[in-house]
Design an enzyme around this catalytic site. Sequence first.
Site, PDB file in Angstrom:
ATOM      1  N   ASP A 194     -63.425  60.642  10.322  1.00 31.74           N
ATOM      2  CA  ASP A 194     -64.141  59.856  11.330  1.00 31.74           C
ATOM      3  C   ASP A 194     -63.550  60.163  12.700  1.00 31.74           C
ATOM      4  O   ASP A 194     -62.539  59.599  13.103  1.00 31.74           O
ATOM      5  CB  ASP A 194     -64.037  58.361  11.025  1.00 31.74           C
ATOM      6  CG  ASP A 194     -64.889  57.523  11.975  1.00 31.74           C
ATOM      7  OD1 ASP A 194     -65.302  58.032  13.032  1.00 31.74           O
ATOM      8  OD2 ASP A 194     -65.143  56.345  11.656  1.00 31.74           O
ATOM      9  N   HIS A 199     -61.801  55.723  18.781  1.00 30.41           N
ATOM     10  CA  HIS A 199     -60.537  55.443  18.126  1.00 30.41           C
ATOM     11  C   HIS A 199     -59.384  56.327  18.607  1.00 30.41           C
ATOM     12  O   HIS A 199     -58.278  56.240  18.071  1.00 30.41           O
ATOM     13  CB  HIS A 199     -60.707  55.594  16.610  1.00 30.41           C
ATOM     14  CG  HIS A 199     -61.856  54.806  16.072  1.00 30.41           C
ATOM     15  ND1 HIS A 199     -61.888  53.432  16.083  1.00 30.41           N
ATOM     16  CD2 HIS A 199     -63.050  55.206  15.541  1.00 30.41           C
ATOM     17  CE1 HIS A 199     -63.034  53.014  15.558  1.00 30.41           C
ATOM     18  NE2 HIS A 199     -63.750  54.073  15.235  1.00 30.41           N
ATOM     19  N   ILE A 214     -59.457  51.519  19.623  1.00 32.66           N
ATOM     20  CA  ILE A 214     -59.321  50.516  18.574  1.00 32.66           C
ATOM     21  C   ILE A 214     -59.175  51.196  17.211  1.00 32.66           C
ATOM     22  O   ILE A 214     -59.530  52.363  17.038  1.00 32.66           O
ATOM     23  CB  ILE A 214     -60.522  49.548  18.555  1.00 32.66           C
ATOM     24  CG1 ILE A 214     -61.818  50.298  18.183  1.00 32.66           C
ATOM     25  CG2 ILE A 214     -60.663  48.849  19.897  1.00 32.66           C
ATOM     26  CD1 ILE A 214     -63.036  49.389  18.028  1.00 32.66           C
ATOM     27  N   GLY A 217     -62.710  50.315  11.745  1.00 31.40           N
ATOM     28  CA  GLY A 217     -62.954  49.187  10.860  1.00 31.40           C
ATOM     29  C   GLY A 217     -62.704  49.547   9.405  1.00 31.40           C
ATOM     30  O   GLY A 217     -62.191  48.733   8.624  1.00 31.40           O
TER      31      GLY A 217
END
Length: 303
Positions: A194, A199, A214, A217
Amino acid sequence: MPIDAAMALAAEPRTGEISWTARDVQLYHLGIGAGANPDKDSPATDPDELRYTLESRLHVLPSFATVAGAGSPGVISGLSMPGVDVDLAKVLHGGQTLRIHRPLPAEGTATATGRIAAVYDKGKAAVLVMRTEVTDAAGPLWTNDAQIFVRGEGGWGGDRGPSTRPDPPTKDPDRIVERPIRPDQALLYRLCGDYNPLHADPEFAKLAGFDRPILHGLCTYGITLKAVVDTLLGGDVTRVRAYTTRFAGVVFPGETLRIRMWRGPDRVRVAVGVAREVPPLERGGEGAGGDAPVLADTVVEHS
């Protein structure tokens, strides 16, 4: 309208071959914090962690299914389906549901078929449900539903989708554990496939409304499942049957997750928050206990 619901739902499924090796599984486990020793005074690896990190003992945590074959098809793939043309900076991963049909092998080749299974109009946003079904020569392996939340793309009068949510637990959790997030956790986890710049790239994160990059998830998702397996399922990854969650907030690398668990006969209810002080109006969520909630409506079904 950037999202044409009828076209997205009518689009032909995308089918391709995926494969993975024990090295991919080990990298994923490291990406969700495996190998860490909870005893900070001991430099040795916790022996129980070797089932996630040593090839001769390797067990596959079922959430590896979200990245197997570099996670394709998945969230990013869903954004390139016919009828979908959106700004990546407006996209958030809204939720995830995984159903395991058989224990995952440490190495394998399989066929993944992905399609848009639903499109929901939430008014100020749209939700796409990207379904991936994976089979190998022996039959179905897993089914993965990713709920993709796209800000600013709702309001066309479409189906709002299901609104039923489980009632929150009414008693204190059976177990509470904390899991620290390494400052470089997102940079390691993204090597599983990903590569969303949200990120890793501070400038892109600011465009998306965040002070800094961040955590994925799905990284929090994996950390949480591992905590449940290790704490309540005796470390037995084969007991997991299904795992669903709603992403309710963000985690920044360097923070600490507080994971609350409620044991049931065939399922574990879970609530995950960031263990930090936040203004009262930002608190709440199922079992958050004052933490900033990040996973809600979370259930691990097991044998």
